[in-house]
Scaffold this motif. Structure first.
Motif, PDB file in Angstrom:
ATOM      1  N   LEU A  91       0.846  -1.189   0.000  1.00  0.00           N
ATOM      2  CA  LEU A  91       0.000   0.000   0.000  1.00  0.00           C
ATOM      3  C   LEU A  91       0.885   1.243   0.000  1.00  0.00           C
ATOM      4  O   LEU A  91       1.734   1.418   0.865  1.00  0.00           O
TER       5      LEU A  91
ATOM      6  N   ASN B 289       5.952   9.043 -13.942  1.00  0.00           N
ATOM      7  CA  ASN B 289       5.450   9.562 -12.669  1.00  0.00           C
ATOM      8  C   ASN B 289       4.203  10.426 -12.893  1.00  0.00           C
ATOM      9  O   ASN B 289       4.285  11.493 -13.486  1.00  0.00           O
TER      10      ASN B 289
ATOM     11  N   ALA C  44      10.879   4.231 -16.074  1.00  0.00           N
ATOM     12  CA  ALA C  44       9.650   4.925 -15.663  1.00  0.00           C
ATOM     13  C   ALA C  44       9.588   5.123 -14.151  1.00  0.00           C
ATOM     14  O   ALA C  44       8.887   5.998 -13.652  1.00  0.00           O
TER      15      ALA C  44
ATOM     16  N   LYS D 238      10.003  -0.109  -5.139  1.00  0.00           N
ATOM     17  CA  LYS D 238       8.845  -0.991  -5.238  1.00  0.00           C
ATOM     18  C   LYS D 238       9.039  -2.004  -6.373  1.00  0.00           C
ATOM     19  O   LYS D 238       8.659  -3.172  -6.248  1.00  0.00           O
TER      20      LYS D 238
HETATM   21  P1  ADP Z   1       5.186   5.169  -0.119  1.00  0.00           P
HETATM   22  O1  ADP Z   1       6.209   5.631   0.854  1.00  0.00           O
HETATM   23  O2  ADP Z   1       3.797   5.635   0.163  1.00  0.00           O
HETATM   24  O3  ADP Z   1       5.202   3.705  -0.338  1.00  0.00           O
HETATM   25  P2  ADP Z   1       6.865   6.312  -2.232  1.00  0.00           P
HETATM   26  O4  ADP Z   1       6.971   7.788  -2.053  1.00  0.00           O
HETATM   27  O5  ADP Z   1       7.992   5.474  -1.801  1.00  0.00           O
HETATM   28  O6  ADP Z   1       5.498   5.817  -1.560  1.00  0.00           O
HETATM   29  O7  ADP Z   1       6.621   5.994  -3.785  1.00  0.00           O
HETATM   30  C1  ADP Z   1       5.472   6.431  -4.472  1.00  0.00           C
HETATM   31  C2  ADP Z   1       5.766   7.655  -5.324  1.00  0.00           C
HETATM   32  O8  ADP Z   1       6.624   7.315  -6.416  1.00  0.00           O
HETATM   33  C3  ADP Z   1       4.571   8.253  -6.020  1.00  0.00           C
HETATM   34  O9  ADP Z   1       3.823   9.089  -5.186  1.00  0.00           O
HETATM   35  C4  ADP Z   1       5.188   9.021  -7.181  1.00  0.00           C
HETATM   36  O10 ADP Z   1       5.451  10.360  -6.820  1.00  0.00           O
HETATM   37  C5  ADP Z   1       6.516   8.327  -7.400  1.00  0.00           C
HETATM   38  N1  ADP Z   1       6.660   7.739  -8.740  1.00  0.00           N
HETATM   39  C6  ADP Z   1       7.756   7.868  -9.523  1.00  0.00           C
HETATM   40  N2  ADP Z   1       7.618   7.206 -10.671  1.00  0.00           N
HETATM   41  C7  ADP Z   1       6.402   6.618 -10.643  1.00  0.00           C
HETATM   42  C8  ADP Z   1       5.678   5.765 -11.568  1.00  0.00           C
HETATM   43  N3  ADP Z   1       6.197   5.401 -12.748  1.00  0.00           N
HETATM   44  N4  ADP Z   1       4.441   5.333 -11.205  1.00  0.00           N
HETATM   45  C9  ADP Z   1       3.916   5.676 -10.007  1.00  0.00           C
HETATM   46  N5  ADP Z   1       4.544   6.481  -9.107  1.00  0.00           N
HETATM   47  C10 ADP Z   1       5.777   6.942  -9.402  1.00  0.00           C
END
Ligand code: ADP
Length: 257
Positions: free
Chosen positions: A169, A179, A202, A218
């Motif tokens: 999540l 992004n 990406a 992730k």
């Molecule tokens: P969390 O700490 O909630 O798990 P993160 O900040 O580590 O989230 O990672 C999510 C963020 O990654 C998104 O909010 C977005 O700004 C960034 N992001 C960068 N590239 C992508 C992508 N290709 N798809 C989705 N999010 C991305």
């Protein structure tokens, strides 16, 4: 029964004004307790120790030294677990704390001990709440921008416990081809079977202020999961009730399988 690992990031647990998001924690406890009742085995991997510690001490930015950050994590972890334990208890759900370092997998004895602990807890119907043992490991704090939060840890836990599904999540509702915060044209990947270099590109962007992982981390976690023939879903952590929909089979977020 189905074995689930749920990972929540700091951004889902701490509000933008750095207050602890009690509502989110309560909803998470409610949702996970309900899933337990429905027969799922549930492991929670939760970040947030430093965020909660900072709040307790009234700090508005992370201190410079690793030692101070580790001390704050120790303070915050105790408080975080207190909140979780209370919330879970109000839903008649027993929880437990498991603190790990990412190198558990390198030592056969500790690896086996962790596996045994998870097995016993799950057999007892308890929800283990897992976090990195920040007082021991410098990894996460040291390489703040390089490695993610608990993203890798959740994939490792998923593998150790041989979970059927890792539900990650995040503050975003899935993985996009760019992004979406900087490119409104970005489109969501709904199903990924293999991580390609295009996808890695990406994911290049860093991410939120609170979370330390970013999308790259992730994807790395997803790769671990795919390598061990398991599955991961990346979805929004805004409302934990999303887990009910996902487990009912609704197409939500990005499925890696
Ligand atoms: P969390 O700490 O909630 O798990 P993160 O900040 O580590 O989230 O990672 C999510 C963020 O990654 C998104 O909010 C977005 O700004 C960034 N992001 C960068 N590239 C992508 C992508 N290709 N798809 C989705 N999010 C991305």
């Amino acid at each position: 029964s189905k074995r689930l690992v749920i990972k929540v990031g700091t951004s889902s647990l701490v509000l933008p004004n750095s207050e602890i998001n009690l509502r989110a924690i309560d909803q998470l406890a409610f949702t996970l307790s309900s899933l337990r009742q429905a027969g799922y085995e549930v492991i929670l991997v939760s970040s947030g120790a430093i965020g909660v510690g900072m709040k307790l001490l009234g700090l508005d930015k992370r201190p410079e030294t690793i030692a101070k950050q580790q001390a704050i994590a120790a303070i915050g972890q105790a408080e975080l677990i207190k909140i979780y334990t209370q919330r879970f208890a109000s839903y008649h759900q027993q929880s437990a704390q498991v603190l790990l370092t990412r190198d558990v997998t390198d030592f056969p004895t500790s690896r086996q001990n962790v596996i045994n602990t998870f097995e016993e807890l799950l057999t007892m119907g308890v929800i283990p709440i897992v976090n990195e043992n920040d007082s021991v490991s410098v990894d996460e704090l040291d390489h703040l921008t390089k490695f993610g939060d608990n993203d890798q840890l959740s994939a490792i836990v998923s593998n150790l416990a041989q979970a059927d599904l890792l539900l990650m999540l995040s503050d975003i509702d899935g993985f996009y081809n760019d992004n979406p915060h900087t490119n409104p044209e970005a489109t969501l990947y709904s199903h990924i079977t293999e991580i390609t270099t295009t996808m890695e590109k990406a994911a290049g962007d860093k991410g939120s202020v609170f979370g330390t992982g970013g999308m790259m981390s992730k994807l790395k976690a997803a790769k671990r999961v795919l390598d061990s023939q398991s599955q991961m879903i990346l979805a929004s952590g805004k409302d934990p009730a999303i887990l009910f929909d996902i487990l009912e089979g609704k197409e939500i977020g990005t499925l890696f399988s």
